[in-house]
Write an enzyme that holds these catalytic residues in place. Structure first.
Site, mmCIF file in Angstrom:
data_model
loop_
_atom_site.group_PDB
_atom_site.id
_atom_site.type_symbol
_atom_site.label_atom_id
_atom_site.label_comp_id
_atom_site.label_asym_id
_atom_site.label_seq_id
_atom_site.Cartn_x
_atom_site.Cartn_y
_atom_site.Cartn_z
ATOM 1 N N ASP A 43 -9.417 -54.972 6.306
ATOM 2 C CA ASP A 43 -8.830 -55.664 5.163
ATOM 3 C C ASP A 43 -9.155 -54.918 3.880
ATOM 4 O OD1 ASP A 43 -7.807 -58.629 4.151
ATOM 5 O OD2 ASP A 43 -9.250 -57.720 2.775
ATOM 6 N N TYR A 48 -8.466 -52.763 -4.818
ATOM 7 C CA TYR A 48 -9.806 -52.299 -4.484
ATOM 8 C C TYR A 48 -9.992 -50.803 -4.741
ATOM 9 C CZ TYR A 48 -10.022 -56.692 -1.773
ATOM 10 O OH TYR A 48 -9.983 -57.999 -1.355
ATOM 11 N N LYS A 73 -3.047 -55.625 0.177
ATOM 12 C CA LYS A 73 -2.567 -56.696 -0.697
ATOM 13 C C LYS A 73 -1.812 -56.143 -1.898
ATOM 14 C CE LYS A 73 -6.781 -59.185 0.498
ATOM 15 N NZ LYS A 73 -7.592 -58.004 0.836
ATOM 16 N N HIS A 107 -1.726 -60.890 -3.543
ATOM 17 C CA HIS A 107 -3.141 -61.022 -3.878
ATOM 18 C C HIS A 107 -3.434 -62.191 -4.816
ATOM 19 C CE1 HIS A 107 -6.965 -58.294 -4.240
ATOM 20 N NE2 HIS A 107 -7.281 -59.566 -4.130
#
Length: 282
Positions: A43, A48, A73, A107
């Site tokens: 994930d 990120y 996401k 997200h």
């Protein structure tokens, strides 16, 4: 590995590996060690900043693509959201070095949610995203999305841990065929989670750590968990949670830890909404 079946028939591992807050320079090693430990659900997210490193680890692992379940996401998109969502998806796919995603999540519940969702529905129809879902959607936003669109989200990834258990929300999602997935399963150690007397006592009964008790509690409830670690020994420990079963009495005791509120931030707080909805990825 146990799996859950999503509302479109896709099988999703019940336990995976998350890379939130792992620096990009450490992510490839961490993911490689997680894959070696047996994890097959990975994930990540565009926000990120480590999708490329995840992709490098996948490529170097030698594991067949069909054995992996990869999630990333979509961050909030500027108008035209529908077009920009498709571009964002291609960017993530290229960074990951993949031909398709197993799960693509929205997200945040902000921006042109419906334009973003229409694009995600199209990606699902094309087979580019085998499953689509959302993250951080509270019940009202989730139901609104369901009743006004063609595809019901397969997954909703939300803050879920012993201090914010989301039991009634999980029941609502189950009624609508939406799979709950936890982020922050360890509450990032808040409220002294790892030394909690109740969780510690339960762990001692099985020779397990508090982290293992929490992961067993989540997965036994049918909540998909994605613990993060940068230590190989902890990854292995987190993966070793399917050889014991919590009793109804233990589950009832853990239920008393629920505070009913977030330990991080409220997605309905105007200041937080302004910050999240206004943030754009470079």
């Amino acid at each position: 590995m146990q799996t859950v079946t999503l509302n479109n028939g896709v099988e999703m591992p019940l336990l995976g590996f998350g890379v939130y807050q792992i620096p990009a320079e450490d992510t490839e090693r961490a993911v490689s060690e997680a894959l070696a430990a047996g994890y097959r659900l990975l994930d990540t997210a565009a926000a990120y900043g480590n999708e490329e490193a995840v992709g490098h680890a996948i490529k170097s692992s030698g594991i067949a693509r069909e054995e992996l379940f990869v999630t990333t996401k979509l961050w909030v998109q500027d108008a035209l959201a529908e077009d920009n969502t498709k571009r964002a998806f291609e960017t993530s796919l290229n960074k990951l070095g993949l031909d398709y995603l197993d799960l693509y999540l929205m997200h945040q519940p902000f921006g042109d949610v419906y334009g973003q969702w229409r694009a995600m529905e199209a990606l699902n129809h094309e087979g580019a995203a085998k499953a689509i879902g959302v993250a951080n959607f509270y019940p009202d936003r989730l139901i609104d999305l369901i009743v006004n669109n063609e595809i019901t989200p397969q997954v909703n990834q939300i803050e879920t841990h012993p201090f914010f258990q989301r039991a009634s929300y999980q029941d609502l999602m189950r009624e609508h065929g939406v799979q709950i997935q936890s982020w922050g399963g360890f509450a990032e150690g808040k409220n002294d989670l790892f030394t909690n007397p109740l969780l510690t006592a339960i762990g001692k009964e099985y020779g397990k750590s508090v982290a293992q008790v929490v992961l067993r509690w989540l997965t036994q409830r049918g909540v998909v968990a994605i613990p993060k670690s940068v230590r190989a020994e902890r990854m292995a420990e987190n993966f070793d949670v399917f050889d014991f079963q919590l009793t109804d009495e233990q589950l009832a005791r853990i239920a008393t830890l629920d505070t009913g509120g977030s330990l991080f931030f409220d997605h309905r707080d105007p200041e937080m909404v302004t910050w999240l909805a206004g943030r754009r990825l470079v």
